[in-house]
Design a protein around this motif. Structure first.
Motif, PDB file in Angstrom:
ATOM      1  N   THR A  62       5.295   7.797   1.347  1.00  0.00           N
ATOM      2  CA  THR A  62       6.411   6.857   1.313  1.00  0.00           C
ATOM      3  C   THR A  62       7.504   7.252   2.293  1.00  0.00           C
ATOM      4  OG1 THR A  62       6.025   6.156  -0.955  1.00  0.00           O
ATOM      5  CG2 THR A  62       8.277   5.975  -0.149  1.00  0.00           C
ATOM      6  N   SER A 196      11.040   1.916   0.933  1.00  0.00           N
ATOM      7  CA  SER A 196      10.450   2.865  -0.014  1.00  0.00           C
ATOM      8  C   SER A 196      10.207   2.237  -1.383  1.00  0.00           C
ATOM      9  CB  SER A 196      11.336   4.105  -0.144  1.00  0.00           C
ATOM     10  OG  SER A 196      12.560   3.752  -0.723  1.00  0.00           O
ATOM     11  N   PRO A 211       1.238   4.672  -0.533  1.00  0.00           N
ATOM     12  CA  PRO A 211       2.602   5.099  -0.805  1.00  0.00           C
ATOM     13  C   PRO A 211       2.848   5.177  -2.319  1.00  0.00           C
ATOM     14  CG  PRO A 211       2.561   3.256   0.726  1.00  0.00           C
ATOM     15  CD  PRO A 211       1.188   3.387   0.168  1.00  0.00           C
TER      16      PRO A 211
END
Lengths: 258, 283
Positions: A62, A196, A211
């Motif tokens: 991430t 993110s 991620p």
């Protein structure tokens, strides 16, 4: 009437913070059962999350994706913001619509459309496709952050630079760029946060390297546990801290001029 | 000369958006005319997918349900948000920018975490149910709390309320208090000042905020999926299934484009309404 309104505003803000406050509270409670009699204070749910290697790997993925998405979105956002608010351009209306479209199109529809594109183009799904896809939906926000700094810059400064014999390029480099630097930094941080925590689009276009958001989605979907609370709390407070930082940077961009 | 500078600056951004937003949507549009032949896609154009959608009570129902949810949540957020926006614009004073920031902060926690938090609150093993049992109010968890339209709509309201408040706040900021004083001087009572001055003058914000909430609710995939249980099947999740397990990309593309076309029509309508209502405000 004003007192009733004040009460209403407090109630609405309490509603907005209730879910976050609850997960924060129960992430510190020393019991697997999330119920009201508190069993005591503990940090071991946090220790569980921090000691989890699978989550750690996802977190690093991430970070590297968000780092690059934030750069791409800030560079493109700066170009877009300059074109929209500083230098006149042709086709301004259609450009604005195009920029805002990714924000308004349902994310899942954009996700399946990009899936078909990558499929037709023979591009395997990877972190590269994730970076491209995320940049599209982060771009409206980074443009907005940078434009909000640009519109406060006094145009007279550009004219003054021209009068003093600076070329267009050197006026930009020595006047506009230093003034918009804080806007770029703020945009980078906001883009980092948005990237993110993005999930729907990421899930569709990511390949084998996943991620954190994709990794924990199934946990969030099927289980409730205090360590998931701890994980969620860390994500929320990490994001809030970064956004507060970005807002501080953006405001200082204004004050330096004032 | 400087019009060229702006155009040059915009060109790479334009190219990027055309590559990763416009082109995918156009390919999606093309796919909506194809069909699936066993396990491969047959590139043989027809309107069959659109005919299937128009003829299917299930898909028509899901589309109507999405628009129903969108309208409902837009209305709820308008009622909840109206006094908040008024307060922030007209009464908050020095707290104005703090309140605006506080309003937007929860948005940055990400959709996944926000939906998870509502599961913690409303779930059968969640805080409210467990605590009610502990307090002796009920013996068994109230099942209807989670995995119900109620849970979905609470979380949808939570997710999109800030957008409505921002839209309304902008409208209240440009509302000149002199209009209210003038109305009062001319003898208008409170309710009639509200109905005939405040409401018409803030209607552009109401339309803009409402449109934004409506579109985002219609396009929300996660919230009904994670909180709605059996009621969480939406037209958006149907598209997801057609691209996943059901493997019918062309039909999924046709449903997606049906939704996009309807949403674009709503936007055009909204733009016309806003223009007209701001003309009234300016008069």
């Amino acid at each position: 009437m004003s007192r009733a309104a004040t009460f209403w505003v407090w109630a609405v803000f309490a509603f907005m913070y209730l879910p976050i406050a609850m997960i924060a509270l129960f992430s510190l409670n020393d019991s697997k059962i999330m119920s009201l009699p508190f069993s005591g204070f503990t940090l071991h749910w946090y220790a569980d999350v921090l000691g989890d290697g699978r989550l750690g790997g996802g977190f690093l993925t991430t970070l590297s994706v968000a780092f690059l998405v934030a750069i791409c979105a800030t560079v493109l956002g700066a170009l877009a913001a300059l074109a929209l608010s500083f230098y006149p351009m042709r086709g301004r209306g259609i450009f604005t619509v195009l920029l805002l479209a990714p924000f308004l199109i349902p994310k899942l529809i954009l996700a399946v459309a990009q899936l078909i594109l990558f499929n037709e183009a023979g591009l395997p799904r990877s972190l590269l496709t994730v970076i491209g896809a995320q940049t599209v939906i982060v771009l409206p926000f980074s443009t907005l952050v940078i434009a909000s700094v640009l519109i406060r810059i006094d145009r007279g400064l550009l004219e003054a630079a021209a009068d003093l014999g600076a070329s267009g390029l050197s006026a930009f480099r020595r006047v506009v760029l230093p003034l918009m630097a804080n806007g770029l930094l703020a945009s980078w941080v906001v883009a980092f946060v948005l990237s993110s925590s993005e999930y729907v689009l990421t899930a569709f276009v990511s390949g084998r390297a996943q991620p954190l958001s994709v990794l924990v989605a199934s946990d969030f979907r099927f289980a409730l546990s205090p360590s998931l609370n701890a994980l969620a709390v860390m994500i929320v407070f990490g994001n809030i801290a970064l956004v507060a930082l970005a807002e501080l940077i953006r405001r200082r961009a204004g004050q330096a001029r004032g | 000369m400087s019009a060229r500078v702006g155009t040059y600056l915009a060109a790479p951004v334009m190219a990027f958006l055309i590559a990763l937003c416009v082109t995918p949507l156009l390919i999606l549009f093309a796919y909506s005319f194809f069909r699936v032949d066993f396990v491969a896609i047959s590139y043989d154009p027809s309107f069959a997918n659109y005919a299937k959608i128009a003829g299917s009570a299930t898909y028509r129902g899901l589309i109507l349900k999405a628009f129903g949810s969108g309208a409902l949540v837009a209305a709820i957020t308008a009622v909840i948000g109206y006094p908040v926006a008024w307060f922030i614009a007209k009464r908050a004073g020095a707290m104005k920018s703090a309140l605006l920031t506080l309003l937007l902060v929860p948005l940055y926690s990400g959709d996944l975490v926000r939906v998870f938090a509502w599961r913690v609150l409303l779930g059968a093993e969640g805080v409210i149910n467990r605590s009610l049992i502990w307090a002796g109010v009920t013996d068994a968890p109230i099942q209807g709390l989670l995995f119900s339209p109620l849970a979905t709509h609470i979380a949808l309201t939570y997710n999109y309320l800030p957008f409505m408040v921002i839209g309304l706040w902008l409208a209240f900021e440009s509302l000149d208090d002199a209009w209210l004083e003038a109305a009062a001087d001319l003898g208008a009572k409170g309710p009639s000042r509200f109905a005939r001055v405040v409401l018409p003058l803030t209607s552009p914000g109401l339309i803009a905020g409402g449109l934004m909430v409506f579109v985002m609710v219609v396009g929300d995939y996660l919230t009904p999926q994670l909180l709605g249980g059996a009621s969480g099947i939406t037209v958006i999740s149907a598209i997801n299934d057609l691209f996943g397990t059901a493997f019918d990309w062309p039909l999924g593309s046709a449903i997606a484009w049906t939704m996009l076309a309807i949403l674009m029509a709503f936007f055009a309508l909204g733009a016309v309404l806003i223009r007209r209502s701001s003309l009234v405000g300016g008069a």
